[in-house]
Design a protein around this motif. Sequence first.
Motif, PDB file in Angstrom:
ATOM      1  N   GLY A 176     -16.682 -17.606  42.428  1.00 14.02           N
ATOM      2  CA  GLY A 176     -16.518 -18.903  41.206  1.00 14.02           C
ATOM      3  C   GLY A 176     -16.724 -18.667  39.757  1.00 14.02           C
ATOM      4  N   GLU A 177     -16.557 -17.204  39.514  1.00  8.72           N
ATOM      5  CA  GLU A 177     -17.181 -17.572  38.137  1.00  8.72           C
ATOM      6  C   GLU A 177     -16.617 -17.811  37.289  1.00  8.72           C
ATOM      7  OE1 GLU A 177     -18.726 -13.608  37.984  1.00  8.72           O
ATOM      8  OE2 GLU A 177     -20.658 -14.029  39.220  1.00  8.72           O
ATOM      9  N   VAL A 178     -16.459 -18.609  36.196  1.00  9.28           N
ATOM     10  CA  VAL A 178     -15.296 -18.252  34.805  1.00  9.28           C
ATOM     11  C   VAL A 178     -15.314 -18.001  33.836  1.00  9.28           C
ATOM     12  CG1 VAL A 178     -14.071 -20.853  34.059  1.00  9.28           C
ATOM     13  CG2 VAL A 178     -15.701 -21.559  36.414  1.00  9.28           C
ATOM     14  N   PHE A 179     -14.658 -17.068  33.621  1.00  9.70           N
ATOM     15  CA  PHE A 179     -14.953 -17.291  31.619  1.00  9.70           C
ATOM     16  C   PHE A 179     -15.094 -17.729  31.083  1.00  9.70           C
ATOM     17  CE2 PHE A 179     -12.321 -12.967  33.779  1.00  9.70           C
ATOM     18  CZ  PHE A 179     -13.877 -12.418  33.643  1.00  9.70           C
ATOM     19  N   SER A 180     -15.358 -17.597  30.316  1.00  8.85           N
ATOM     20  CA  SER A 180     -15.943 -18.727  28.927  1.00  8.85           C
ATOM     21  C   SER A 180     -14.963 -18.260  27.566  1.00  8.85           C
ATOM     22  CB  SER A 180     -17.169 -18.934  28.218  1.00  8.85           C
ATOM     23  OG  SER A 180     -18.029 -17.328  27.761  1.00  8.85           O
ATOM     24  N   LEU A 181     -14.920 -19.233  26.833  1.00 14.65           N
ATOM     25  CA  LEU A 181     -13.677 -18.841  26.429  1.00 14.65           C
ATOM     26  C   LEU A 181     -14.131 -17.486  25.497  1.00 14.65           C
ATOM     27  CD1 LEU A 181     -11.431 -19.772  24.122  1.00 14.65           C
ATOM     28  CD2 LEU A 181     -12.842 -20.838  22.792  1.00 14.65           C
ATOM     29  N   ASN A 182     -15.101 -17.514  24.838  1.00 17.79           N
ATOM     30  CA  ASN A 182     -15.960 -16.577  23.682  1.00 17.79           C
ATOM     31  C   ASN A 182     -15.830 -15.855  24.636  1.00 17.79           C
ATOM     32  OD1 ASN A 182     -16.590 -15.628  21.740  1.00 17.79           O
ATOM     33  ND2 ASN A 182     -18.978 -15.414  22.532  1.00 17.79           N
ATOM     34  N   SER A 183     -16.097 -15.164  26.210  1.00 17.63           N
ATOM     35  CA  SER A 183     -15.807 -14.030  26.797  1.00 17.63           C
ATOM     36  C   SER A 183     -14.353 -13.533  26.859  1.00 17.63           C
ATOM     37  CB  SER A 183     -16.684 -13.715  28.161  1.00 17.63           C
ATOM     38  OG  SER A 183     -16.174 -13.001  28.683  1.00 17.63           O
ATOM     39  N   LEU A 184     -13.685 -14.028  26.761  1.00 14.91           N
ATOM     40  CA  LEU A 184     -11.966 -13.907  27.355  1.00 14.91           C
ATOM     41  C   LEU A 184     -11.714 -13.832  25.550  1.00 14.91           C
ATOM     42  CD1 LEU A 184     -10.348 -16.938  28.172  1.00 14.91           C
ATOM     43  CD2 LEU A 184     -10.679 -14.894  29.945  1.00 14.91           C
ATOM     44  N   LYS A 185     -12.527 -13.980  24.766  1.00 17.95           N
ATOM     45  CA  LYS A 185     -12.058 -13.671  23.031  1.00 17.95           C
ATOM     46  C   LYS A 185     -12.253 -12.020  23.032  1.00 17.95           C
ATOM     47  CE  LYS A 185     -12.087 -14.507  18.565  1.00 17.95           C
ATOM     48  NZ  LYS A 185     -12.391 -13.204  18.207  1.00 17.95           N
ATOM     49  N   GLU A 186     -13.424 -11.923  23.804  1.00 14.87           N
ATOM     50  CA  GLU A 186     -14.243 -10.165  23.370  1.00 14.87           C
ATOM     51  C   GLU A 186     -13.280  -9.797  24.448  1.00 14.87           C
ATOM     52  OE1 GLU A 186     -18.262 -11.278  23.037  1.00 14.87           O
ATOM     53  OE2 GLU A 186     -18.092 -11.510  24.719  1.00 14.87           O
ATOM     54  N   ALA A 191      -9.151  -5.690  25.227  1.00 12.74           N
ATOM     55  CA  ALA A 191      -7.844  -4.520  25.641  1.00 12.74           C
ATOM     56  C   ALA A 191      -6.754  -4.289  24.410  1.00 12.74           C
ATOM     57  CB  ALA A 191      -7.094  -6.208  26.584  1.00 12.74           C
ATOM     58  N   ALA A 192      -6.805  -5.430  22.987  1.00 17.59           N
ATOM     59  CA  ALA A 192      -5.304  -5.076  21.972  1.00 17.59           C
ATOM     60  C   ALA A 192      -6.129  -3.628  21.727  1.00 17.59           C
ATOM     61  CB  ALA A 192      -6.060  -6.270  20.921  1.00 17.59           C
ATOM     62  N   GLN A 193      -7.847  -3.527  21.418  1.00 19.94           N
ATOM     63  CA  GLN A 193      -7.308  -2.595  20.882  1.00 19.94           C
ATOM     64  C   GLN A 193      -6.945  -1.316  21.734  1.00 19.94           C
ATOM     65  OE1 GLN A 193     -11.607  -1.725  20.934  1.00 19.94           O
ATOM     66  NE2 GLN A 193     -11.440  -4.038  19.527  1.00 19.94           N
ATOM     67  N   HIS A 194      -7.054  -1.048  22.918  1.00 21.03           N
ATOM     68  CA  HIS A 194      -6.136  -0.116  23.763  1.00 21.03           C
ATOM     69  C   HIS A 194      -5.198  -0.398  24.275  1.00 21.03           C
ATOM     70  CE1 HIS A 194     -10.817   2.063  23.858  1.00 21.03           C
ATOM     71  NE2 HIS A 194     -10.970   0.500  23.507  1.00 21.03           N
ATOM     72  N   ASP A 195      -4.622  -1.107  23.675  1.00 17.86           N
ATOM     73  CA  ASP A 195      -3.323  -1.668  24.292  1.00 17.86           C
ATOM     74  C   ASP A 195      -2.402  -1.960  25.330  1.00 17.86           C
ATOM     75  OD1 ASP A 195      -0.382  -2.067  22.920  1.00 17.86           O
ATOM     76  OD2 ASP A 195      -0.202   0.403  22.365  1.00 17.86           O
ATOM     77  N   LEU A 196      -3.304  -3.006  26.348  1.00 18.32           N
ATOM     78  CA  LEU A 196      -3.623  -3.143  26.944  1.00 18.32           C
ATOM     79  C   LEU A 196      -2.879  -4.460  27.547  1.00 18.32           C
ATOM     80  CD1 LEU A 196      -7.255  -2.294  28.592  1.00 18.32           C
ATOM     81  CD2 LEU A 196      -4.941  -0.474  28.462  1.00 18.32           C
ATOM     82  N   TYR A 197      -1.917  -4.134  28.929  1.00 19.98           N
ATOM     83  CA  TYR A 197      -1.506  -4.805  29.090  1.00 19.98           C
ATOM     84  C   TYR A 197      -2.569  -6.600  29.927  1.00 19.98           C
ATOM     85  CZ  TYR A 197       3.110  -3.742  29.782  1.00 19.98           C
ATOM     86  OH  TYR A 197       4.557  -3.785  29.794  1.00 19.98           O
ATOM     87  N   ILE A 198      -2.133  -7.546  30.110  1.00 26.29           N
ATOM     88  CA  ILE A 198      -2.997  -8.754  30.308  1.00 26.29           C
ATOM     89  C   ILE A 198      -3.153  -9.684  31.202  1.00 26.29           C
ATOM     90  CG2 ILE A 198      -5.479  -9.911  29.692  1.00 26.29           C
ATOM     91  CD1 ILE A 198      -4.519  -9.365  26.916  1.00 26.29           C
ATOM     92  N   ILE A 199      -3.374  -9.431  32.322  1.00 29.62           N
ATOM     93  CA  ILE A 199      -2.970 -10.241  33.814  1.00 29.62           C
ATOM     94  C   ILE A 199      -4.039 -11.134  34.165  1.00 29.62           C
ATOM     95  CG2 ILE A 199      -2.265 -10.226  35.931  1.00 29.62           C
ATOM     96  CD1 ILE A 199      -2.070  -6.857  35.465  1.00 29.62           C
ATOM     97  N   CYS A 200      -3.692 -12.554  34.180  1.00 27.95           N
ATOM     98  CA  CYS A 200      -5.042 -13.233  33.824  1.00 27.95           C
ATOM     99  C   CYS A 200      -4.025 -14.788  35.291  1.00 27.95           C
ATOM    100  CB  CYS A 200      -4.669 -14.152  32.872  1.00 27.95           C
ATOM    101  SG  CYS A 200      -6.293 -15.259  32.865  1.00 27.95           S
TER     102      CYS A 200
END
Length: 395
Positions: A176-186, A191-200
């Motif tokens: 039931g945990e919810v990611f905070s906006l700041n955590s999503l950004k981090e 993911a961007a630095q390592h060229d990864l897909y993000i599946i949310c």
Amino acid sequence: MKVLDRTEGVEYAIRDIISHAREYQKTGKDIIYLNIGDPVNYDFKTPQHIKEALIKAVMEDENYYTESEGLPELRQAIAEKENGKGFSVNEDDVLVTNGVSEALDMTMASVVNPNDQVLMPGPYYPPYASYAKFYGAHPVEFRVFSDGRADLDDLKSKITDKTRAICLISPNNPTGEVFSLNSLKEIVDIAAQHDLYIICDEIYDKIVFDDIFSGIGKVSRDLPVILLNGFSKVYLMTGWRCGYMCMNSNSPKLDNFRKNVPKLARVRIASNLPVQRAAVQALNGPQDHIKEMVHKLKNRRNFIVKRLNSIPGISCNLPRGAFYVFPQIDLNNRWKSDLDFVLDLLNNTGVLTVHGSGFGSSFGSDHFRIVYLAQEDILEDAMDRLETFLVRKLK
Ligand SMILES: Cc1ncc(COP(=O)(O)O)c(C=O)c1O
């Protein structure tokens, strides 16, 4: 004849546990089912206008195959919903699927090769690992703190040249945990630095209790984000099997994905047309049931967390969304594992829960998951049985 290892190895703890419940039932005793997250099986029913839209479509002979990518009106309504949450998606980048489950299957099928690695929040909803493994990849869990932040050091330390994607589930099942906006950004920055897909996965996006929900859309920029969502939980349409995937329209890195994944949609012809008509109504019609549902669930959450934390041997965080609690159990050398505990609980009390290790061994072990969709008198009965059991066992 032999069946392939990849099929033989498929696991789904939430349903696999039912074989044990069947054995128990043969003894003639009743079971309190707190194992499957299906609100429609409890006192949350599909809203009338959504049911009527389904019936109308059937009666008006809308019973044929429709477009493989989904009904244009529905894709439009989905794009509007997700735009409203901050995600840049136009209707051409929406694929309607038979539940989030099928969208997840198509996504994993398209992004991992054998021996690749896929990062997922520990603990995670089991099909994320099942599909990754089915396509030959390895799930790797990263730590998420109970305040909705990912442990970034842990996450970074687990990225290798074989990592292909980061999966996020918010609100998460089973915690039931919810990611905070700041955590999503981090996380997306990493993911961007390592060229990864993000599946949310945002299937519980409107079932949050304490804070305003922040979706991945708000931080997606031009990154290769694939958003999964559906109608099962918020619109109480579990049995109808309707979900979708949205591809970030601003991301050139998704161009190959965008071009090729619809082939998987075509090869399975289409999703169910009358249900898609109902899904249009779900998004465009009245939304009143959501407030009522969240209100009822919040009371049940508060009740169950309070009860759990008063029982010896158990500690439980306050979940901020969805309808699960994931308490930690002090196994205290009485039980060999969380599975052993869950089976002992079932066999002594009839209370059916799911062992935590079924949601990933690194962060799920020594826990169990309870679905708190049942009415409070049933939850109270379950908590009384659990308490009596633990007090007796831990004496
Ligand atoms: C996080 C998550 N994603 C997906 C699903 C399944 O969704 P669907 O019914 O749309 O296949 C569930 C069901 O419990 C879930 O918890």
